[in-house]
Design a protein around this motif. Structure first.
Motif, mmCIF file in Angstrom:
data_model
loop_
_atom_site.group_PDB
_atom_site.id
_atom_site.type_symbol
_atom_site.label_atom_id
_atom_site.label_comp_id
_atom_site.label_asym_id
_atom_site.label_seq_id
_atom_site.Cartn_x
_atom_site.Cartn_y
_atom_site.Cartn_z
ATOM 1 N N SER A 1 -15.024 -19.544 53.458
ATOM 2 C CA SER A 1 -15.595 -18.247 53.810
ATOM 3 C C SER A 1 -16.423 -18.383 55.070
ATOM 4 C CB SER A 1 -16.454 -17.693 52.668
ATOM 5 O OG SER A 1 -17.554 -18.548 52.404
ATOM 6 N N PHE A 2 -16.475 -17.299 55.824
ATOM 7 C CA PHE A 2 -17.188 -17.280 57.096
ATOM 8 C C PHE A 2 -18.187 -16.128 57.079
ATOM 9 C CE2 PHE A 2 -14.316 -20.250 59.110
ATOM 10 C CZ PHE A 2 -13.142 -20.086 58.379
ATOM 11 N N LYS A 3 -19.413 -16.448 57.436
ATOM 12 C CA LYS A 3 -20.454 -15.426 57.504
ATOM 13 C C LYS A 3 -21.098 -15.483 58.884
ATOM 14 C CE LYS A 3 -24.541 -13.683 55.042
ATOM 15 N NZ LYS A 3 -25.451 -13.910 53.894
ATOM 16 N N GLY A 4 -21.194 -14.333 59.554
ATOM 17 C CA GLY A 4 -21.731 -14.304 60.906
ATOM 18 C C GLY A 4 -23.019 -13.516 60.999
ATOM 19 N N GLY A 5 -23.789 -13.779 62.036
ATOM 20 C CA GLY A 5 -25.027 -13.049 62.275
ATOM 21 C C GLY A 5 -25.509 -13.295 63.685
ATOM 22 N N ALA A 6 -26.470 -12.490 64.142
ATOM 23 C CA ALA A 6 -27.024 -12.641 65.489
ATOM 24 C C ALA A 6 -28.465 -12.171 65.500
ATOM 25 C CB ALA A 6 -26.202 -11.837 66.499
ATOM 26 N N ILE A 7 -29.251 -12.748 66.414
ATOM 27 C CA ILE A 7 -30.651 -12.375 66.567
ATOM 28 C C ILE A 7 -31.056 -12.688 68.006
ATOM 29 C CG2 ILE A 7 -31.533 -14.625 65.851
ATOM 30 C CD1 ILE A 7 -33.816 -13.184 64.413
ATOM 31 N N GLN A 8 -32.006 -11.924 68.539
ATOM 32 C CA GLN A 8 -32.405 -12.117 69.936
ATOM 33 C C GLN A 8 -33.032 -13.475 70.164
ATOM 34 O OE1 GLN A 8 -34.506 -10.541 67.914
ATOM 35 N NE2 GLN A 8 -36.555 -11.247 68.479
ATOM 36 N N LYS A 9 -32.879 -14.017 71.396
ATOM 37 C CA LYS A 9 -33.441 -15.315 71.745
ATOM 38 C C LYS A 9 -34.938 -15.238 72.010
ATOM 39 C CE LYS A 9 -31.560 -17.997 74.678
ATOM 40 N NZ LYS A 9 -30.951 -18.534 75.912
ATOM 41 N N GLU A 10 -35.375 -14.136 72.598
ATOM 42 C CA GLU A 10 -36.766 -14.001 73.028
ATOM 43 C C GLU A 10 -37.720 -14.209 71.859
ATOM 44 O OE1 GLU A 10 -39.750 -13.552 75.789
ATOM 45 O OE2 GLU A 10 -37.596 -13.545 76.173
ATOM 46 N N PHE B 1 -38.368 -17.205 70.399
ATOM 47 C CA PHE B 1 -38.053 -18.382 69.597
ATOM 48 C C PHE B 1 -37.844 -19.581 70.504
ATOM 49 C CE2 PHE B 1 -36.530 -14.710 67.179
ATOM 50 C CZ PHE B 1 -37.211 -14.897 65.977
ATOM 51 N N ALA B 2 -38.211 -20.747 69.991
ATOM 52 C CA ALA B 2 -38.139 -21.961 70.805
ATOM 53 C C ALA B 2 -36.797 -22.662 70.691
ATOM 54 C CB ALA B 2 -39.263 -22.923 70.417
ATOM 55 N N THR B 3 -36.194 -22.649 69.503
ATOM 56 C CA THR B 3 -34.965 -23.399 69.272
ATOM 57 C C THR B 3 -33.995 -22.584 68.419
ATOM 58 O OG1 THR B 3 -35.774 -24.429 67.235
ATOM 59 C CG2 THR B 3 -36.253 -25.570 69.327
ATOM 60 N N PRO B 4 -32.703 -22.904 68.478
ATOM 61 C CA PRO B 4 -31.741 -22.233 67.593
ATOM 62 C C PRO B 4 -32.075 -22.430 66.119
ATOM 63 C CG PRO B 4 -30.596 -23.371 69.364
ATOM 64 C CD PRO B 4 -32.033 -23.794 69.444
ATOM 65 N N ALA B 5 -32.584 -23.615 65.769
ATOM 66 C CA ALA B 5 -32.945 -23.867 64.373
ATOM 67 C C ALA B 5 -34.045 -22.919 63.907
ATOM 68 C CB ALA B 5 -33.388 -25.318 64.206
ATOM 69 N N GLU B 6 -35.030 -22.669 64.775
ATOM 70 C CA GLU B 6 -36.113 -21.743 64.444
ATOM 71 C C GLU B 6 -35.572 -20.323 64.278
ATOM 72 O OE1 GLU B 6 -40.231 -19.976 66.416
ATOM 73 O OE2 GLU B 6 -39.291 -21.768 67.269
ATOM 74 N N VAL B 7 -34.648 -19.960 65.141
ATOM 75 C CA VAL B 7 -34.040 -18.629 65.058
ATOM 76 C C VAL B 7 -33.294 -18.463 63.753
ATOM 77 C CG1 VAL B 7 -32.361 -17.066 66.093
ATOM 78 C CG2 VAL B 7 -33.824 -18.454 67.561
ATOM 79 N N TYR B 8 -32.491 -19.461 63.388
ATOM 80 C CA TYR B 8 -31.691 -19.365 62.176
ATOM 81 C C TYR B 8 -32.575 -19.305 60.937
ATOM 82 C CZ TYR B 8 -27.940 -20.167 58.829
ATOM 83 O OH TYR B 8 -27.066 -20.035 57.784
ATOM 84 N N ALA B 9 -33.665 -20.081 60.941
ATOM 85 C CA ALA B 9 -34.599 -20.040 59.831
ATOM 86 C C ALA B 9 -35.225 -18.668 59.668
ATOM 87 C CB ALA B 9 -35.684 -21.102 60.025
ATOM 88 N N GLU B 10 -35.544 -18.031 60.792
ATOM 89 C CA GLU B 10 -36.127 -16.684 60.752
ATOM 90 C C GLU B 10 -35.109 -15.676 60.227
ATOM 91 O OE1 GLU B 10 -38.696 -13.487 61.160
ATOM 92 O OE2 GLU B 10 -39.141 -15.639 61.287
ATOM 93 N N MET B 11 -33.864 -15.822 60.680
ATOM 94 C CA MET B 11 -32.846 -14.858 60.308
ATOM 95 C C MET B 11 -32.462 -14.964 58.831
ATOM 96 S SD MET B 11 -29.228 -14.163 62.280
ATOM 97 C CE MET B 11 -28.469 -15.675 61.757
ATOM 98 N N THR B 12 -32.486 -16.180 58.287
ATOM 99 C CA THR B 12 -32.052 -16.393 56.916
ATOM 100 C C THR B 12 -33.217 -16.500 55.941
ATOM 101 O OG1 THR B 12 -31.977 -18.788 57.285
ATOM 102 C CG2 THR B 12 -29.945 -17.526 57.656
ATOM 103 N N GLY B 13 -34.449 -16.565 56.457
ATOM 104 C CA GLY B 13 -35.605 -16.679 55.589
ATOM 105 C C GLY B 13 -35.755 -18.035 54.942
ATOM 106 N N THR B 14 -35.228 -19.074 55.615
ATOM 107 C CA THR B 14 -35.312 -20.420 55.049
ATOM 108 C C THR B 14 -36.385 -21.234 55.764
ATOM 109 O OG1 THR B 14 -33.580 -21.172 56.573
ATOM 110 C CG2 THR B 14 -32.900 -20.411 54.386
#
Length: 213
Positions: free
Chosen positions: A189-198, A200-213
């Motif tokens: 299964s594939f799940k997609g998402g997007a969030i603005q870069k502004e 956030f310092a790193t992609p990992a930080e962005v993903y954590a914010e988007m997923t609440g992890t």
């Protein structure tokens, strides 16, 4: 004769003085007016949206394949992104069977995706999507020009080639679980998402914010 001349001079001087006072009074009550164009601080609406799709899926969002050793099956999941500002796009690939489909099914991520993390049977990848600039979102479409003449979007293919393959050396035993029963419910299964870069310092930080992890 001289007295008469002085009287006439006094009258002239008085008249002149009154005239000066009247002019002075008029200046005191004059209105000084002018008009300037207003200064307006405008704010453009920004959006980041993402959707994921694949051809041939049914109403439940599932597409079925048969594992036949040595062949390939077309598989073309993609993420569509509308973003007026620079954004990170993520896709999570999940193998829903504990012992995995990875020994049965092979696939490659499309160019542009960067591996971010892996946890159990989930792998996360990301890429950057350049912002389209100020615009507005209307009826599911993002517009960036005053004529509303052109829809703007970015479609990112997840896999390349757009297919999965099955090793020619697979045998019946590869299709069995640890108890000797036929594997069931195999799925990718594939799940997609997007969030603005502004912000956030790193992609990992962005993903954590988007997923609440």
């Amino acid at each position: 004769m001289k007295a008469i001349n002085r009287k006439k001079l006094m009258i002239v001087l008085i008249a002149a003085a009154v005239a000066l006072m009247m002019l002075s009074g008029a200046a005191t009550y004059a209105y000084l007016t002018d008009a300037a164009n207003p200064v307006v601080n405008g704010f453009s609406e920004n959006v980041v949206t993402a959707s994921i799709d694949e051809t041939g899926i049914n109403a439940q969002g599932i597409k079925y394949y048969e594992i036949i050793p040595g062949i390939s099956d077309g598989m073309d999941p993609s993420v569509t992104v509308y973003n007026t500002v620079d954004a990170y796009v993520f896709v999570k690939v999940t193998d829903n069977v504990s012992n995995g489909t990875t020994h049965l099914i092979s696939y490659e991520m499309a160019p542009g995706w960067t591996f971010l993390s892996e946890s159990g049977n989930e792998r996360v990848y990301y890429r950057e999507s350049a912002g389209l600039g100020s615009g507005w979102f209307e009826n599911g479409k993002l517009y960036t020009d005053s004529t509303l003449s052109e829809e703007k979007s970015a479609v990112y293919t997840i896999m390349y080639p757009e297919s999965v393959s099955y090793d020619a050396s697979l045998v019946n035993e590869d299709m069995l679980d640890s108890g000797g029963d036929l594997l069931t419910g195999l799925a990718l299964s594939f799940k997609g998402g997007a969030i603005q870069k502004e912000g956030f310092a790193t992609p990992a930080e962005v993903y954590a914010e988007m997923t609440g992890t």
